[in-house]
Design an enzyme around this catalytic site. Structure first.
Site, mmCIF file in Angstrom:
data_model
loop_
_atom_site.group_PDB
_atom_site.id
_atom_site.type_symbol
_atom_site.label_atom_id
_atom_site.label_comp_id
_atom_site.label_asym_id
_atom_site.label_seq_id
_atom_site.Cartn_x
_atom_site.Cartn_y
_atom_site.Cartn_z
ATOM 1 N N PRO A 249 -25.046 27.077 72.989
ATOM 2 C CA PRO A 249 -24.243 27.927 73.178
ATOM 3 C C PRO A 249 -23.257 27.298 74.162
ATOM 4 O O PRO A 249 -23.448 26.634 75.065
ATOM 5 C CB PRO A 249 -24.630 29.072 73.717
ATOM 6 C CG PRO A 249 -26.071 29.171 73.474
ATOM 7 C CD PRO A 249 -26.573 27.731 73.409
ATOM 8 N N LYS A 250 -21.871 27.689 74.056
ATOM 9 C CA LYS A 250 -20.898 27.072 74.787
ATOM 10 C C LYS A 250 -20.534 28.113 75.853
ATOM 11 O O LYS A 250 -20.100 29.310 75.530
ATOM 12 C CB LYS A 250 -19.821 26.564 74.014
ATOM 13 C CG LYS A 250 -18.527 26.138 75.113
ATOM 14 C CD LYS A 250 -17.450 25.527 74.199
ATOM 15 C CE LYS A 250 -16.415 24.916 75.314
ATOM 16 N NZ LYS A 250 -16.012 25.582 76.522
#
Length: 358
Positions: free
Chosen positions: A28-29
Site C-alpha cells: 500500500p502507498k
C-alpha cells in the site's frame, strides 16, 4: 553515529505509471512523511525526503525506536498519524511546530506511528546492495517483535490482491499501490520503483491567483474553490504547473475579473496572524514558514477542470493539475457533491495493531 549507512540518505523514489505492473512486490502507498530512521544505540535521527531532520518534531517516535527497534539499524518508512481508523495528514502537518512545548503536547495528543517498508542496514551490515526480496525478509525478522509504534507494511506478490488493495484501501486514507521489482537494490534518490495512484477530475471555481515568483506580470498559481451546501465557497487547493507563456497570458486574461477583498468570499487578511489556521485552510507551508500567502482576488466566474488523486479533508491532498477550461459550466454548479467518495476501510484491517489517536 557509527553506522554502515550513515545519515543523511535520500530515499529511493517511485515513478508514476498508469497500471500496476506484473512480477513485483506490492505494498500500500502510505500517505505520511517519508522518513529514513537511523538508530545507533540511544542515538536516533529521523531524516525526511529532502534530508531535512525531523527528529525534534516526533519525540514519541524517537523514544519508541529505542524501545522497539534493533540497537543499530537504518529503516526506511513513513511517519503517519491515524485518527478515527484512517490516516490524518492534516494532524500530521500540525506536528511540524516551532515551539517545543507545542511539540510535546501534540506528541501526547496525536501520537505518530512508523510504517516500515525497507531495511538499509542492520548491525554492521550494509544491506543496500542486496535485492529487495532479501531486504524485505530481513526487515520482517528485525521488526518481528516491534510495536505498538513501529509496524511493517503489508506486502504481496499477488497482482490480483494488489489490485484489490488499490480499490479498497483508499477508504482508510491510503493513496495507491507501490510496486518494487524483487531484484531491486536500494538506490537513493533514484525513481526505480513504481507507483499507481487514483486519478480523478473535478470542476472548480477560480477565485484568485498568486503572482509568479519572478515578479513579472505572470500568474504563479490559481486558487480553486468548491461550493458548500450552504452556498459558501471553500478553498480546496491550487494549480500552478503552466508554461511561462501561459502564465503571462493568464495574467492578462484575468485582469477584468480582479476585485477588492470587500465582498470576496475569501477575506483571509483576518487570519494571516494565525499561522496554524492559514496553513491548514489556505494552503500555506510548514516547511516554509515565511511563505507569502497573499493573493489577488477574482470574481468567482471562471471554471476549470483539474486532475487530482484524492482529498485530505476538504482540500486536494496534492497540488491539482490543469486539465481544461470549462466555459460551459455554471460556477454555482461546482460543489463538493461531484467528488467521488471512497468506501470506508479500517486501518486496523490493513495493519493489525496500528494505534489510532482519539
Amino acid at each position: 553515529m557509527d553506522l554502515p549507512v550513515p545519515p543523511p540518505v535520500s530515499p529511493m523514489l517511485a515513478k508514476s505509471v498508469d497500471a500496476i505492473p506484473p512480477g513485483a512486490s506490492y505494498e500500500p502507498k502510505w500517505d505520511g512523511f517519508r522518513t529514513i530512521l537511523f538508530r545507533d544505540g540511544d542515538e536516533v535521527e529521523l531524516g525526511s525526503r529532502n534530508e531535512r531532520p525531523m527528529t525534534r518534531y516526533f519525540p514519541e517516535v524517537v523514544a519508541a525506536a529505542v524501545a522497539e527497534l534493533p540497537p543499530r539499524c537504518v529503516v526506511d518508512g513513513e511517519i503517519v498519524i491515524a485518527t478515527a481508523a484512517r490516516l490524518d495528514f492534516e494532524a500530521l502537518q500540525l506536528r511540524l511546530h516551532p515551539a517545543a512545548s507545542r511539540v510535546r503536547m501534540l506528541a501526547a495528543q496525536t501520537p505518530a506511528q512508523f510504517i516500515a517498508f525497507d531495511l538499509l542496514a542492520l548491525g554492521d551490515q550494509d544491506l543496500t546492495g542486496l535485492p529487495f526480496s532479501e531486504r524485505r525478509a530481513a526487515l520482517e525478522r528485525a521488526l518481528s517483535t516491534a510495536g505498538p509504534t513501529f509496524h511493517v507494511t503489508p506486502a504481496t506478490t499477488d497482482l490480483a490482491l494488489a489490485r484489490r488493495w488499490f480499490d479498497e484501501f483508499e477508504g482508510a486514507g491510503l493513496d495507491g499501490v507501490i510496486a518494487k521489482p524483487l531484484e531491486l537494490t536500494y538506490q537513493p534518490d533514484k525513481r526505480v520503483m513504481f507507483k499507481v495512484k487514483h486519478r480523478r477530475t473535478a470542476d472548480c471555481v477560480v477565485a484568485g491567483y498568486r503572482l509568479h515568483k519572478s515578479g513579472a506580470d505572470a500568474v504563479g498559481s490559481l486558487l480553486l474553490g468548491l461550493y458548500d451546501e450552504d452556498g459558501s465557497l471553500a478553498s480546496v487547493g491550487v494549480i500552478g504547473a503552466f508554461p511561462m507563456a501561459t502564465r503571462h497570458a493568464l495574467f492578462t486574461e484575468l485582469q477584468p475579473l480582479v476585485m477588492t477583498f470587500e465582498g470576496h468570499p475569501w477575506n483571509w487578511a483576518a487570519h494571516m496572524a494565525d499561522r496554524d489556521t492559514t496553513r491548514r485552510y489556505e494552503g500555506g507551508s510548514r516547511w516554509n514558514a515565511g511563505k507569502d500567502l497573499s493573493f489577488v482576488p477574482l470574481r468567482p466566474e471562471r471554471v476549470v477542470e483539474v486532475r487530482y488523486d484524492h482529498m485530505e479533508g476538504r482540500r486536494f491532498r496534492h497540488t491539482a493539475q490543469f486539465n481544461r477550461w470549462r466555459p460551459d459550466r455554471d460556477p454555482a454548479s461546482c460543489t463538493f457533491a461531484q467528488l467521488e467518495q471512497p468506501a470506508t476501510f479500517d486501518l486496523g484491517d490493513i495493519v493489525p495493531g496500528l494505534c489510532t489517536s482519539p
